[in-house]
Design a protein around this motif. Sequence first.
Motif, PDB file in Angstrom:
ATOM      1  N   GLU A   1       8.503  21.212   7.052  1.00  0.00           N
ATOM      2  CA  GLU A   1       7.388  20.756   6.968  1.00  0.00           C
ATOM      3  C   GLU A   1       7.286  19.695   5.979  1.00  0.00           C
ATOM      4  OE1 GLU A   1       2.600  21.865   6.619  1.00  0.00           O
ATOM      5  OE2 GLU A   1       4.255  23.491   6.279  1.00  0.00           O
ATOM      6  N   LEU A   2       6.713  18.445   6.402  1.00  0.00           N
ATOM      7  CA  LEU A   2       6.426  17.354   5.527  1.00  0.00           C
ATOM      8  C   LEU A   2       5.015  17.422   5.089  1.00  0.00           C
ATOM      9  CD1 LEU A   2       8.679  14.534   7.066  1.00  0.00           C
ATOM     10  CD2 LEU A   2       9.085  15.619   5.041  1.00  0.00           C
ATOM     11  N   VAL A   3       4.537  17.407   3.978  1.00  0.00           N
ATOM     12  CA  VAL A   3       3.491  17.554   3.383  1.00  0.00           C
ATOM     13  C   VAL A   3       3.200  16.279   2.430  1.00  0.00           C
ATOM     14  CG1 VAL A   3       1.520  18.987   2.164  1.00  0.00           C
ATOM     15  CG2 VAL A   3       3.268  19.920   3.666  1.00  0.00           C
ATOM     16  N   VAL A   4       2.067  15.576   2.766  1.00  0.00           N
ATOM     17  CA  VAL A   4       1.713  14.632   1.785  1.00  0.00           C
ATOM     18  C   VAL A   4       0.395  15.098   1.030  1.00  0.00           C
ATOM     19  CG1 VAL A   4       1.084  11.935   1.520  1.00  0.00           C
ATOM     20  CG2 VAL A   4       2.662  12.926   3.275  1.00  0.00           C
ATOM     21  N   GLU A   5       0.206  15.163  -0.106  1.00  0.00           N
ATOM     22  CA  GLU A   5      -0.845  15.577  -0.875  1.00  0.00           C
ATOM     23  C   GLU A   5      -1.823  14.400  -1.026  1.00  0.00           C
ATOM     24  OE1 GLU A   5       0.244  17.120  -4.484  1.00  0.00           O
ATOM     25  OE2 GLU A   5       1.349  18.923  -3.535  1.00  0.00           O
ATOM     26  N   ASP A   6      -3.246  14.774  -1.266  1.00  0.00           N
ATOM     27  CA  ASP A   6      -4.146  13.571  -1.662  1.00  0.00           C
ATOM     28  C   ASP A   6      -4.104  13.128  -2.646  1.00  0.00           C
ATOM     29  OD1 ASP A   6      -5.181  14.104   0.953  1.00  0.00           O
ATOM     30  OD2 ASP A   6      -6.710  15.664   0.287  1.00  0.00           O
ATOM     31  N   GLY A   7      -3.825  12.004  -2.638  1.00  0.00           N
ATOM     32  CA  GLY A   7      -3.840  11.158  -4.149  1.00  0.00           C
ATOM     33  C   GLY A   7      -4.616   9.641  -4.055  1.00  0.00           C
ATOM     34  N   PRO A   8      -4.657   9.084  -5.129  1.00  0.00           N
ATOM     35  CA  PRO A   8      -5.191   7.718  -5.336  1.00  0.00           C
ATOM     36  C   PRO A   8      -4.744   6.711  -4.445  1.00  0.00           C
ATOM     37  CG  PRO A   8      -3.823   8.365  -7.300  1.00  0.00           C
ATOM     38  CD  PRO A   8      -3.864   9.632  -6.358  1.00  0.00           C
ATOM     39  N   GLN A   9      -5.481   5.862  -4.155  1.00  0.00           N
ATOM     40  CA  GLN A   9      -4.957   4.721  -3.308  1.00  0.00           C
ATOM     41  C   GLN A   9      -4.357   3.668  -4.427  1.00  0.00           C
ATOM     42  OE1 GLN A   9      -5.582   4.841  -0.168  1.00  0.00           O
ATOM     43  NE2 GLN A   9      -4.293   2.855   0.417  1.00  0.00           N
ATOM     44  N   VAL A  10      -3.112   3.625  -4.225  1.00  0.00           N
ATOM     45  CA  VAL A  10      -2.014   2.745  -5.050  1.00  0.00           C
ATOM     46  C   VAL A  10      -1.544   1.634  -4.503  1.00  0.00           C
ATOM     47  CG1 VAL A  10      -0.341   2.713  -6.941  1.00  0.00           C
ATOM     48  CG2 VAL A  10      -1.773   5.050  -6.391  1.00  0.00           C
ATOM     49  N   VAL A  11      -1.627   0.543  -5.138  1.00  0.00           N
ATOM     50  CA  VAL A  11      -0.999  -0.975  -4.576  1.00  0.00           C
ATOM     51  C   VAL A  11       0.088  -1.137  -5.589  1.00  0.00           C
ATOM     52  CG1 VAL A  11      -1.396  -3.190  -3.945  1.00  0.00           C
ATOM     53  CG2 VAL A  11      -3.097  -1.612  -3.365  1.00  0.00           C
ATOM     54  N   ILE A  12       1.204  -1.483  -5.161  1.00  0.00           N
ATOM     55  CA  ILE A  12       2.276  -1.812  -5.925  1.00  0.00           C
ATOM     56  C   ILE A  12       2.803  -3.197  -5.833  1.00  0.00           C
ATOM     57  CG2 ILE A  12       4.805  -1.369  -6.366  1.00  0.00           C
ATOM     58  CD1 ILE A  12       2.769   0.729  -7.123  1.00  0.00           C
TER      59      ILE A  12
ATOM     60  N   ASP B   1       0.671  -1.106  -0.024  1.00  0.00           N
ATOM     61  CA  ASP B   1      -0.029  -0.028   0.016  1.00  0.00           C
ATOM     62  C   ASP B   1       0.926   1.247   0.036  1.00  0.00           C
ATOM     63  OD1 ASP B   1      -1.561   2.223   0.706  1.00  0.00           O
ATOM     64  OD2 ASP B   1      -3.129   1.058   1.745  1.00  0.00           O
ATOM     65  N   LEU B   2       0.793   1.854  -1.018  1.00  0.00           N
ATOM     66  CA  LEU B   2       1.869   3.098  -1.198  1.00  0.00           C
ATOM     67  C   LEU B   2       1.525   4.102  -0.336  1.00  0.00           C
ATOM     68  CD1 LEU B   2       4.140   4.118  -3.150  1.00  0.00           C
ATOM     69  CD2 LEU B   2       2.454   4.984  -4.451  1.00  0.00           C
ATOM     70  N   ARG B   3       0.398   4.431  -0.078  1.00  0.00           N
ATOM     71  CA  ARG B   3       0.065   5.643   1.003  1.00  0.00           C
ATOM     72  C   ARG B   3       0.263   5.148   2.341  1.00  0.00           C
ATOM     73  NH1 ARG B   3      -2.507  10.140   1.379  1.00  0.00           N
ATOM     74  NH2 ARG B   3      -3.124  10.174  -0.888  1.00  0.00           N
ATOM     75  N   ARG B   4       0.136   3.889   2.752  1.00  0.00           N
ATOM     76  CA  ARG B   4       0.505   3.594   4.224  1.00  0.00           C
ATOM     77  C   ARG B   4       1.837   3.600   4.448  1.00  0.00           C
ATOM     78  NH1 ARG B   4       1.774  -1.047   6.532  1.00  0.00           N
ATOM     79  NH2 ARG B   4       1.323  -2.212   4.503  1.00  0.00           N
ATOM     80  N   ILE B   5       2.751   3.127   3.318  1.00  0.00           N
ATOM     81  CA  ILE B   5       4.116   3.000   3.525  1.00  0.00           C
ATOM     82  C   ILE B   5       4.800   4.666   3.453  1.00  0.00           C
ATOM     83  CG2 ILE B   5       6.437   2.521   2.377  1.00  0.00           C
ATOM     84  CD1 ILE B   5       4.840   0.111   1.120  1.00  0.00           C
ATOM     85  N   ILE B   6       4.308   5.378   2.730  1.00  0.00           N
ATOM     86  CA  ILE B   6       4.717   6.952   2.719  1.00  0.00           C
ATOM     87  C   ILE B   6       4.380   7.307   3.932  1.00  0.00           C
ATOM     88  CG2 ILE B   6       4.243   9.345   1.924  1.00  0.00           C
ATOM     89  CD1 ILE B   6       4.121   7.944  -0.894  1.00  0.00           C
ATOM     90  N   GLY B   7       3.155   7.032   4.655  1.00  0.00           N
ATOM     91  CA  GLY B   7       2.796   7.679   5.892  1.00  0.00           C
ATOM     92  C   GLY B   7       3.835   7.071   6.940  1.00  0.00           C
ATOM     93  N   GLN B   8       4.262   5.966   6.971  1.00  0.00           N
ATOM     94  CA  GLN B   8       5.094   5.227   7.713  1.00  0.00           C
ATOM     95  C   GLN B   8       6.590   6.219   7.977  1.00  0.00           C
ATOM     96  OE1 GLN B   8       5.331   1.056   7.158  1.00  0.00           O
ATOM     97  NE2 GLN B   8       3.210   0.731   8.233  1.00  0.00           N
ATOM     98  N   ILE B   9       6.964   6.285   6.424  1.00  0.00           N
ATOM     99  CA  ILE B   9       8.306   7.037   6.246  1.00  0.00           C
ATOM    100  C   ILE B   9       8.348   8.388   6.783  1.00  0.00           C
ATOM    101  CG2 ILE B   9      10.021   7.714   4.587  1.00  0.00           C
ATOM    102  CD1 ILE B   9       8.886   5.390   3.185  1.00  0.00           C
TER     103      ILE B   9
END
Length: 434
Positions: free
Chosen positions: A316-327, A294-302
């Motif tokens: 400031e760390l900013v994560v923009e809203d984006g699609p749910q992507v599975v790699i 899960d790309l978004r979950r991994i980026i959240g952990q990092i």
Amino acid sequence: MASKGRLYRRRLRARIIVSFVLLGTGLTAAFALATLLLRSNIENDLIDSWLASEAKNFVEFKRENPDPNAPFSLSRQIEIIARSPRTITNLPFAWQRLETGVYEMVDEDVVGEPRPYKLAVYRGDDIISFLRYDFSQEQLSQRNLVYALLATLVVFSILAALLGLWASRRVMQPVSDLATRLQGFSEGGQPEPLAPHFADDEVGQLAAALDDYSERLTALVRRDREFNADVSHELRTPLAVIRGATELLQAAPDLDPKSATRLKRIERAVTQCTDLIEALLTLSRSERGHGAADLRRIIGQIVEAQRLAMRGKAVELVVEDGPQVVIDAPESVLSVALGNLIGNAVKYTGQGEVRIRISRDAVAITDSGPGIAAEDAEHLFERGVRGKGSEGSKGAGIGLAIVTRLCELYGWEARLAPRGDGEEGAVATLRFSR
């Protein structure tokens, strides 16, 4: 690589053919030139000596036979004229001052075409003889000989090309067989020995050398994989102990916030070490793993781990809203790749923000750091290379090299480039489809 190898073989084969053609053409041309020179020299010498001798003989014949009707046998191609020194003026002007010898002359025939001839002159005290020998037939035969030799040159060149083609096939066939067997090797397992399939010649020696190299390389790869597996196994045990102890400490009811933050950093460091070990083990095996990361979950952990490690840094760390992507990749591999890119952006940004944007097939990390030069961007993914803005920072310059190797294994693409909006900083992009 295979097509490049075939190109080199074709070039070697072409060089063999060209060598045969040049050899055949050169020898034939040299033989033809020698033939023409020998023919011309020998023929001229023979004709000149013969004409000079006949001119002298005719003078002696006239002295012995003054009768104008006395026969003197010569070839039909020869016109013979005898004059006394007093009556020579009625001959062509070009002949009158010639001394004893043989001369090459040219006049015109009835249609005005040049006609070469040889003129033999013998001056006696009382008689001067002139023997005119028409040389046009000899020149015509020499011209025909030239045409015949040119045709022979073409024929022998074609034969040399055919011989070179045949010889190149025979010479290159063992090399082609060797290349075919090399290309047929599977990536895994012990390759089949090559030397038994070839004669004990140069190609056979090359095959034996390749067998020896293959054995040594296989042993080296096996030792490397065993070492990596042993190291990863041995490191998992202390990491599991650290993780377990951290979880127990975090469960303590009297844990103060400062200690809790430190324990979270330790927990995240253990996770990073575990992911890195898995990624390096994957690279050492050159085996592409699968998963549903899960790309978004991994980026959240990092991002959470980076925030814990910044220690009050004004970024400031900013994560923009984006699609749910599975790699389709193990989470550890994706975590290492993105962790290096995001970690670099945070490391080289003194203040400002690091913005992470997720799309269907890529992740873009934009920072407001010192930026990079366009000409340096492509070299930053090489092992040991660090950017000009890395002075004073820790690191050996291998993080991006690991990202590059992971991208090569999974078919991804990682890029670094200056920001294109006129602001300082850089943009790191990890694209999952090339």
